[in-house]
Write a protein that holds these residues in place. Sequence first.
Motif, mmCIF file in Angstrom:
data_model
loop_
_atom_site.group_PDB
_atom_site.id
_atom_site.type_symbol
_atom_site.label_atom_id
_atom_site.label_comp_id
_atom_site.label_asym_id
_atom_site.label_seq_id
_atom_site.Cartn_x
_atom_site.Cartn_y
_atom_site.Cartn_z
ATOM 1 N N ALA A 1 -6.136 0.042 -8.267
ATOM 2 C CA ALA A 1 -4.709 -1.609 -7.633
ATOM 3 C C ALA A 1 -5.521 -2.257 -8.615
ATOM 4 O O ALA A 1 -4.294 -2.706 -9.225
ATOM 5 C CB ALA A 1 -4.819 -1.789 -6.826
ATOM 6 N N GLN A 2 -6.875 -2.407 -9.180
ATOM 7 C CA GLN A 2 -6.715 -3.298 -10.158
ATOM 8 C C GLN A 2 -5.699 -2.779 -11.648
ATOM 9 O O GLN A 2 -5.878 -4.084 -12.214
ATOM 10 C CB GLN A 2 -8.168 -3.307 -10.734
ATOM 11 C CG GLN A 2 -9.243 -4.076 -10.076
ATOM 12 C CD GLN A 2 -10.756 -3.515 -10.274
ATOM 13 O OE1 GLN A 2 -10.896 -2.770 -10.563
ATOM 14 N NE2 GLN A 2 -11.597 -4.066 -10.151
ATOM 15 N N ASP B 1 0.815 -6.492 -14.428
ATOM 16 C CA ASP B 1 2.038 -6.734 -13.722
ATOM 17 C C ASP B 1 3.183 -6.712 -13.932
ATOM 18 O O ASP B 1 4.781 -7.057 -13.756
ATOM 19 C CB ASP B 1 2.324 -7.948 -14.926
ATOM 20 C CG ASP B 1 2.048 -9.361 -14.118
ATOM 21 O OD1 ASP B 1 2.227 -9.295 -13.064
ATOM 22 O OD2 ASP B 1 2.885 -10.338 -14.794
ATOM 23 N N GLY B 2 3.035 -5.627 -13.543
ATOM 24 C CA GLY B 2 4.889 -5.160 -12.841
ATOM 25 C C GLY B 2 5.665 -4.475 -11.735
ATOM 26 O O GLY B 2 6.700 -4.837 -11.283
ATOM 27 N N LEU B 3 4.374 -5.304 -10.228
ATOM 28 C CA LEU B 3 4.478 -4.976 -8.839
ATOM 29 C C LEU B 3 4.216 -5.393 -8.497
ATOM 30 O O LEU B 3 3.269 -6.373 -8.829
ATOM 31 C CB LEU B 3 3.703 -3.286 -9.019
ATOM 32 C CG LEU B 3 4.258 -2.062 -9.506
ATOM 33 C CD1 LEU B 3 3.245 -0.637 -8.855
ATOM 34 C CD2 LEU B 3 5.911 -1.202 -9.347
ATOM 35 N N ILE C 1 1.698 -2.327 -5.129
ATOM 36 C CA ILE C 1 0.536 -1.916 -5.237
ATOM 37 C C ILE C 1 -0.340 -1.044 -4.098
ATOM 38 O O ILE C 1 -1.262 0.111 -3.858
ATOM 39 C CB ILE C 1 -0.389 -2.998 -6.047
ATOM 40 C CG1 ILE C 1 0.613 -3.037 -7.280
ATOM 41 C CG2 ILE C 1 -2.052 -2.334 -6.432
ATOM 42 C CD1 ILE C 1 -0.805 -3.810 -8.262
ATOM 43 N N ALA C 2 -0.626 -1.726 -2.714
ATOM 44 C CA ALA C 2 -1.404 -1.521 -1.474
ATOM 45 C C ALA C 2 -0.764 -0.045 -1.113
ATOM 46 O O ALA C 2 -1.256 0.714 -1.309
ATOM 47 C CB ALA C 2 -0.486 -2.732 -1.125
ATOM 48 N N THR C 3 0.491 0.360 -1.408
ATOM 49 C CA THR C 3 1.706 1.295 -1.016
ATOM 50 C C THR C 3 1.163 2.456 -2.003
ATOM 51 O O THR C 3 0.949 4.028 -1.768
ATOM 52 C CB THR C 3 3.115 1.398 -1.257
ATOM 53 O OG1 THR C 3 4.002 0.123 -0.223
ATOM 54 C CG2 THR C 3 3.515 2.289 -1.347
ATOM 55 N N ARG C 4 1.250 2.957 -2.984
ATOM 56 C CA ARG C 4 0.293 2.989 -4.550
ATOM 57 C C ARG C 4 -0.676 3.748 -4.273
ATOM 58 O O ARG C 4 -0.883 4.381 -4.452
ATOM 59 C CB ARG C 4 1.589 3.382 -5.675
ATOM 60 C CG ARG C 4 2.948 2.299 -5.874
ATOM 61 C CD ARG C 4 3.101 2.681 -7.699
ATOM 62 N NE ARG C 4 4.737 2.697 -7.744
ATOM 63 C CZ ARG C 4 4.082 2.907 -8.833
ATOM 64 N NH1 ARG C 4 3.885 2.804 -9.826
ATOM 65 N NH2 ARG C 4 6.320 2.704 -8.910
ATOM 66 N N ARG D 1 -9.293 -11.769 -3.969
ATOM 67 C CA ARG D 1 -8.165 -10.863 -3.746
ATOM 68 C C ARG D 1 -7.994 -10.601 -4.562
ATOM 69 O O ARG D 1 -7.337 -10.750 -5.849
ATOM 70 C CB ARG D 1 -7.706 -12.434 -2.818
ATOM 71 C CG ARG D 1 -8.442 -12.960 -1.712
ATOM 72 C CD ARG D 1 -9.002 -11.914 -0.735
ATOM 73 N NE ARG D 1 -9.035 -12.285 0.420
ATOM 74 C CZ ARG D 1 -9.708 -11.917 1.442
ATOM 75 N NH1 ARG D 1 -8.975 -10.506 1.617
ATOM 76 N NH2 ARG D 1 -10.091 -12.435 2.796
ATOM 77 N N PRO D 2 -6.619 -9.612 -4.779
ATOM 78 C CA PRO D 2 -5.659 -9.181 -5.589
ATOM 79 C C PRO D 2 -4.866 -9.983 -6.378
ATOM 80 O O PRO D 2 -5.285 -10.034 -7.532
ATOM 81 C CB PRO D 2 -4.715 -8.154 -4.516
ATOM 82 C CG PRO D 2 -5.829 -7.947 -3.469
ATOM 83 C CD PRO D 2 -5.994 -9.133 -3.185
#
Length: 295
Positions: free
Chosen positions: A251-252, A258-260, A265-268, A288-289
């Motif tokens: 996720a980091q 910076d494209g999603l 990102i959570a789903t991926r 936090r994200p």
Amino acid sequence: MCDVPDFDLEPYAGFDANPYVERTFSSWDRLGWRSLLLQRFQHTARVESVALPATEDLHLMLTVAGDASMETRTDGCWRPRRWIPGQLEMAVPGVASVRRYRSVVPLRTLQVHIPYVTVARTAEQLGGARIDYERMAAAVASGDPLVEHTLRSLGAAGEGGDLYAESAATFLAVHVLTCGLRPPQESRLGAEGPWVHKAVAMMRDRLGGPLTVADVAAEVGFSVYHFIRVFKDATGQTPHRYLTRLRVEEAQRLLRADGLSVAQIATRCGFGSPGSLSTAFLRHAGVRPSAYRNQ
């Protein structure tokens, strides 16, 4: 089977292998070996269930031809594996198992039995350290070119007396038993062996999908309880926490790209919701994200 006292043959009394395999070669019959048993088998195309007895001998199997969907049960759970040429397996000494499989291409295997007397003597010569046979079996099954090459070389042997067989049995026993020596408690990933790397590779491959500890334990051939314990010994973290850390690290990476959106990102990364990602991210990264992205 013939009467060779150093082997643990009693569990095979009354076991009829004829419905499942055709033995096409035996080193006891053809070469007169007594320190090692080498056999070649042609397997039937489909087996619904075959109960294999527990023996203290060291039993190594190499698939030399075929393509079979094999399932093995030793502790109540079926462990799937695909048997294709080059696939190695090792039965855990003293553990009975049940197998079922379906082969789409005729299955042939090369199998070696090393007598328990040799195994015990080798373990003693290695210092008498406790051998983790489950760990050893997982290391063999994850791929061992030296074992594979040695088994193939034995399969091609057309001569040589029992000294040849005795030397090969000792060499194989030393090599595979070394893989099962319990490391010091403080050892970590780099020194722990192929099964750890196989478990971590599975976690990385399936970061974005559902993955349970039982799935990973089955992949490396351990029971869930045993896997949790030895994985924590090896890495310092439980499998669940290790997987969560890998997902947060991914996720980091995606946040830096910076494209999603955070939801994407959570789903991926295998989190059920942006909230789940945020909670795990805060625990592992300290922010936090959204704050991490804005840094």
